[in-house]
Motif scaffolding. Structure first.
Motif, PDB file in Angstrom:
ATOM      1  N   GLY A   1      38.958  29.609  54.618  1.00 25.54           N
ATOM      2  CA  GLY A   1      38.869  29.432  56.059  1.00 25.54           C
ATOM      3  C   GLY A   1      38.462  28.035  56.488  1.00 25.54           C
ATOM      4  N   ASP A   2      38.258  27.120  55.553  1.00 27.14           N
ATOM      5  CA  ASP A   2      37.830  25.759  55.880  1.00 27.14           C
ATOM      6  C   ASP A   2      38.909  25.069  56.714  1.00 27.14           C
ATOM      7  OD1 ASP A   2      37.228  22.881  55.701  1.00 27.14           O
ATOM      8  OD2 ASP A   2      35.811  23.463  54.155  1.00 27.14           O
ATOM      9  N   GLY A   3      38.492  24.415  57.794  1.00 27.75           N
ATOM     10  CA  GLY A   3      39.419  23.726  58.686  1.00 27.75           C
ATOM     11  C   GLY A   3      40.110  22.543  58.043  1.00 27.75           C
ATOM     12  N   ALA A   4      39.603  22.068  56.896  1.00 30.78           N
ATOM     13  CA  ALA A   4      40.232  20.928  56.227  1.00 30.78           C
ATOM     14  C   ALA A   4      41.620  21.278  55.699  1.00 30.78           C
ATOM     15  CB  ALA A   4      39.351  20.441  55.078  1.00 30.78           C
ATOM     16  N   TYR A   5      41.941  22.574  55.633  1.00 30.59           N
ATOM     17  CA  TYR A   5      43.259  22.991  55.152  1.00 30.59           C
ATOM     18  C   TYR A   5      44.314  23.030  56.259  1.00 30.59           C
ATOM     19  CZ  TYR A   5      41.233  24.302  50.665  1.00 30.59           C
ATOM     20  OH  TYR A   5      40.605  24.280  49.436  1.00 30.59           O
TER      21      TYR A   5
ATOM     22  N   VAL B   1      47.879  17.094  54.455  1.00 26.90           N
ATOM     23  CA  VAL B   1      48.087  18.508  54.165  1.00 26.90           C
ATOM     24  C   VAL B   1      49.347  18.948  54.895  1.00 26.90           C
ATOM     25  CG1 VAL B   1      47.158  20.839  54.432  1.00 26.90           C
ATOM     26  CG2 VAL B   1      45.613  18.932  53.883  1.00 26.90           C
ATOM     27  N   LEU B   2      50.239  19.643  54.187  1.00 30.89           N
ATOM     28  CA  LEU B   2      51.520  20.051  54.764  1.00 30.89           C
ATOM     29  C   LEU B   2      51.577  21.558  54.986  1.00 30.89           C
ATOM     30  CD1 LEU B   2      53.854  17.842  52.547  1.00 30.89           C
ATOM     31  CD2 LEU B   2      53.005  17.344  54.849  1.00 30.89           C
ATOM     32  N   GLU B   3      52.496  21.970  55.817  1.00 29.58           N
ATOM     33  CA  GLU B   3      52.711  23.396  56.081  1.00 29.58           C
ATOM     34  C   GLU B   3      53.167  24.084  54.795  1.00 29.58           C
ATOM     35  OE1 GLU B   3      52.378  25.211  58.736  1.00 29.58           O
ATOM     36  OE2 GLU B   3      52.310  23.850  60.476  1.00 29.58           O
ATOM     37  N   ASP B   4      52.651  25.283  54.559  1.00 24.50           N
ATOM     38  CA  ASP B   4      53.058  26.025  53.366  1.00 24.50           C
ATOM     39  C   ASP B   4      54.572  26.258  53.340  1.00 24.50           C
ATOM     40  OD1 ASP B   4      50.498  26.276  52.285  1.00 24.50           O
ATOM     41  OD2 ASP B   4      50.067  28.073  53.455  1.00 24.50           O
TER      42      ASP B   4
ATOM     43  N   GLY C   1      44.214  17.111  37.386  1.00 25.94           N
ATOM     44  CA  GLY C   1      42.824  17.542  37.444  1.00 25.94           C
ATOM     45  C   GLY C   1      41.977  16.733  38.388  1.00 25.94           C
ATOM     46  N   GLY C   2      42.538  15.624  38.914  1.00 22.95           N
ATOM     47  CA  GLY C   2      41.782  14.756  39.812  1.00 22.95           C
ATOM     48  C   GLY C   2      41.606  15.357  41.194  1.00 22.95           C
ATOM     49  N   PRO C   3      40.658  14.819  41.964  1.00 25.53           N
ATOM     50  CA  PRO C   3      40.312  15.393  43.275  1.00 25.53           C
ATOM     51  C   PRO C   3      41.224  15.011  44.438  1.00 25.53           C
ATOM     52  CG  PRO C   3      38.890  13.539  42.789  1.00 25.53           C
ATOM     53  CD  PRO C   3      39.753  13.733  41.565  1.00 25.53           C
ATOM     54  N   LEU C   4      41.433  16.012  45.304  1.00 26.95           N
ATOM     55  CA  LEU C   4      42.045  15.801  46.609  1.00 26.95           C
ATOM     56  C   LEU C   4      40.941  16.116  47.601  1.00 26.95           C
ATOM     57  CD1 LEU C   4      44.642  15.296  48.343  1.00 26.95           C
ATOM     58  CD2 LEU C   4      44.868  17.800  48.462  1.00 26.95           C
ATOM     59  N   VAL C   5      40.571  15.127  48.414  1.00 23.95           N
ATOM     60  CA  VAL C   5      39.415  15.256  49.308  1.00 23.95           C
ATOM     61  C   VAL C   5      39.846  15.145  50.759  1.00 23.95           C
ATOM     62  CG1 VAL C   5      37.221  14.205  49.985  1.00 23.95           C
ATOM     63  CG2 VAL C   5      37.854  14.319  47.565  1.00 23.95           C
ATOM     64  N   ALA C   6      39.340  16.054  51.596  1.00 26.59           N
ATOM     65  CA  ALA C   6      39.632  16.023  53.034  1.00 26.59           C
ATOM     66  C   ALA C   6      38.363  16.375  53.798  1.00 26.59           C
ATOM     67  CB  ALA C   6      40.742  17.020  53.379  1.00 26.59           C
ATOM     68  N   GLU C   7      38.063  15.595  54.802  1.00 24.75           N
ATOM     69  CA  GLU C   7      36.895  15.820  55.655  1.00 24.75           C
ATOM     70  C   GLU C   7      35.616  15.962  54.832  1.00 24.75           C
ATOM     71  OE1 GLU C   7      37.729  19.028  58.362  1.00 24.75           O
ATOM     72  OE2 GLU C   7      39.359  17.910  59.340  1.00 24.75           O
ATOM     73  N   GLY C   8      35.525  15.140  53.780  1.00 17.64           N
ATOM     74  CA  GLY C   8      34.310  15.113  52.980  1.00 17.64           C
ATOM     75  C   GLY C   8      34.135  16.264  52.017  1.00 17.64           C
TER      76      GLY C   8
ATOM     77  N   PRO D   1      47.268  22.045  58.542  1.00 18.48           N
ATOM     78  CA  PRO D   1      48.378  21.101  58.376  1.00 18.48           C
ATOM     79  C   PRO D   1      48.153  19.832  59.200  1.00 18.48           C
ATOM     80  CG  PRO D   1      49.216  23.317  58.608  1.00 18.48           C
ATOM     81  CD  PRO D   1      47.748  23.395  58.929  1.00 18.48           C
ATOM     82  N   GLY D   2      48.469  18.697  58.596  1.00 24.24           N
ATOM     83  CA  GLY D   2      48.298  17.428  59.292  1.00 24.24           C
ATOM     84  C   GLY D   2      46.985  16.743  58.973  1.00 24.24           C
ATOM     85  N   THR D   3      46.066  17.456  58.314  1.00 21.55           N
ATOM     86  CA  THR D   3      44.780  16.865  57.968  1.00 21.55           C
ATOM     87  C   THR D   3      44.977  15.738  56.957  1.00 21.55           C
ATOM     88  OG1 THR D   3      43.612  18.953  58.319  1.00 21.55           O
ATOM     89  CG2 THR D   3      42.494  17.304  56.980  1.00 21.55           C
ATOM     90  N   SER D   4      44.339  14.606  57.213  1.00 23.27           N
ATOM     91  CA  SER D   4      44.416  13.475  56.294  1.00 23.27           C
ATOM     92  C   SER D   4      43.555  13.758  55.068  1.00 23.27           C
ATOM     93  CB  SER D   4      43.916  12.205  56.986  1.00 23.27           C
ATOM     94  OG  SER D   4      43.874  11.109  56.090  1.00 23.27           O
TER      95      SER D   4
END
Length: 336
Positions: free
Chosen positions: A151-155, A186-189, A227-234, A157-160
């Motif tokens: 439910g995190d808002g970082a998911y 983040v793109l639309e599923d 295995g590396g990180p994808l980070v959005a909104e901290g 679509p359009g989130t940097s």
């Protein structure tokens, strides 16, 4: 990113860049830019000089610190196809913390205390691509990053988002010495369902996967970034898993959706990961490093596993197609 069969081996670094394809001469993620480990202390490298050679500290995949002794990475990074055996057989396996340039001895090289690879990982579909490494020595409390929960808002679509790593910078075996990062979105599923419907390429499964990239191409994770990180909104929202090629138009990268595996990670962690990590722009000094061997033994190239539809020869966990790396085995490349 990677080839369509195995996640990219290597790390991809987060860089907040202007929209549109970006090219450069010194990148560690396609379309990325240099980043200091002091600004991304949770971005770590997995390394083995014995299996992948002394160059670049033996780095072959990436990972993320989500606790003082808990590292998450891709399951395929610790597979027989990548390591040439079980992780327990790799006696010099290390998690490199706080090292921006892999040619130096900056930071620490920490041995694992234990390793858990998700038994539910499906190498055919890349679903459940997550593993947990418990470190023998805790890192400073301000190093870890929080995991995104359901439910995190970082998911949205359009989130940097930023992807971090030391992998291939242009998809031809040109691996970065320093940590790099690239901005994606983040793109639309539904977009990824159309790109990866199955057949010759893997099937995108939104329940356990996350799609991110730039549809016009030019920015992506690549071989050696797995295995590396994808980070959005901290927050940590994904782990580099698989994709078709690197930074190709209309072929975004596919990541393990952290919110879908956060409970599993907690279950196999020796610490409580629900407490928000300490935020400090100037991280404390890393724990005592395990000194790398003065004269590393000759690199031992693991046997090449059979190629899969989306991935080339066995490489360290990263995107499927991995280019050869000098003096040792290649880091896994992206692949669906």
């Amino acid at each position: 990113m990677r080839a369509l069969s195995y996640p990219l081996v290597g790390t991809a670094v987060l860089a907040l860049l202007a929209p549109g394809p970006v090219r450069g001469d010194d990148r560690g993620v396609v379309g990325g830019q240099a980043v200091s480990s002091a600004d991304a202390p949770w971005a770590v490298a997995l390394a083995s000089r014995d299996r992948f050679g002394p160059m670049r500290s033996g780095q072959f995949c990436g990972g993320a610190l989500v606790g003082r002794t808990t590292v998450v990475t891709a399951a395929h990074c610790l597979s027989r196809e990548v390591l040439g055996g079980d992780p327990s057989d790799v006696k010099d396996l290390r998690v490199i913390v706080g090292r921006t340039d892999l040619r130096t001895r900056q930071g620490s090289e920490l041995p694992p205390k234990s390793i858990w690879v998700n038994p539910g990982f499906d190498p055919e579909t890349n679903a459940g691509d997550v593993a947990v490494i418990t470190l023998s020595t805790p890192v400073p409390e301000n190093y870890p990053i929080a995991m995104a929960q359901p439910g995190d808002g970082a998911y949205a679509p359009g989130t940097s988002a930023g992807v971090y790593g030391w992998g291939d910078t242009i998809g031809n075996g040109n691996y970065a010495d320093g940590l790099r990062a690239s901005q994606v979105f983040v793109l639309e599923d539904e977009q990824c369902r159309r790109v990866y419907p199955g057949g010759q390429e893997a099937v995108y499964q939104p329940s356990s996967m996350l799609c991110a990239g730039v549809l016009q191409g030019g920015r992506d994770a690549c071989q050696g970034d797995s295995g590396g990180p994808l980070v959005a909104e901290g927050r940590l929202v994904g782990l580099v898993s698989w994709g078709s090629g690197c930074a190709l138009p209309q072929h975004p990268g596919v990541y393990t959706r952290i919110s879908a595996v956060a409970a599993l990670v907690q279950q196999h962690s020796a610490e409580n990961l629900s407490r928000p990590p300490v935020v400090n722009p100037q991280p404390a000094a890393p724990p005592a490093a395990v000194a790398p061997p003065q004269a590393p033994p000759p690199a031992v190239v693991p046997p090449a596993p059979p190629q899969t539809a989306a991935q080339g020869p066995p490489q360290p966990p990263a995107q499927a197609q991995v280019a050869q790396q000098p003096q040792g085995a290649q880091p896994p490349g992206k692949a669906p």
